[in-house]
Motif scaffolding. Sequence first.
Motif: not given
Length: 176
Positions: A94-118
């Motif tokens: 939806l081109t709401r890039f600044t709204d999307a970024m915190p979602r990806y950042e939190r997802g990334l944090e959780l992915a690293k914790e869980q070693k979920a490379t996908f």
Amino acid sequence: MEAEWALGDSLRMLTRFTDAMPRYERGLELAKEQKDTNSERVCESGLGTCLRFLTRYEESLPHAERALALAKERKEANREMEAEWALGDSLRMLTRFTDAMPRYERGLELAKEQKATFDERVCESGLGTCLRFLTRYEESLPHYERALALAKERKEANREMEAEWALGDSLHADPL
């Protein structure tokens, strides 16, 4: 109820999104009646995913938000991670890039914790894309480089190609 969303999952995996949606909707009704928050989360997530693949991004948002809230409520970090980047994907489209970024950042944090490379690759790529569209090319580079490394590690040739292209685009677009 479980049969409804299981059928929805199967139809979604066959990319029959419009056929899957009524199954998730019926499963959601039953889950709410029975106060089954796990089935409710599955159905909300499934509906959000179907709507995203049908490019109905605005409509997907409430489902992704509800799936995220339920995952947090149930303390399911893996489902929270998936819901975060799914919500990020809809916001990005939806081109709401600044709204999307915190979602990806939190997802990334959780992915690293869980070693979920996908999931880590999805979040890195999403962050890189948001930054690139915000013309923050230099900042996008490490995200694309990490997405590329993860795609190679996972032997995902199509995602490797996308990361290579995006990395090249960011390098080319940066007016030094």
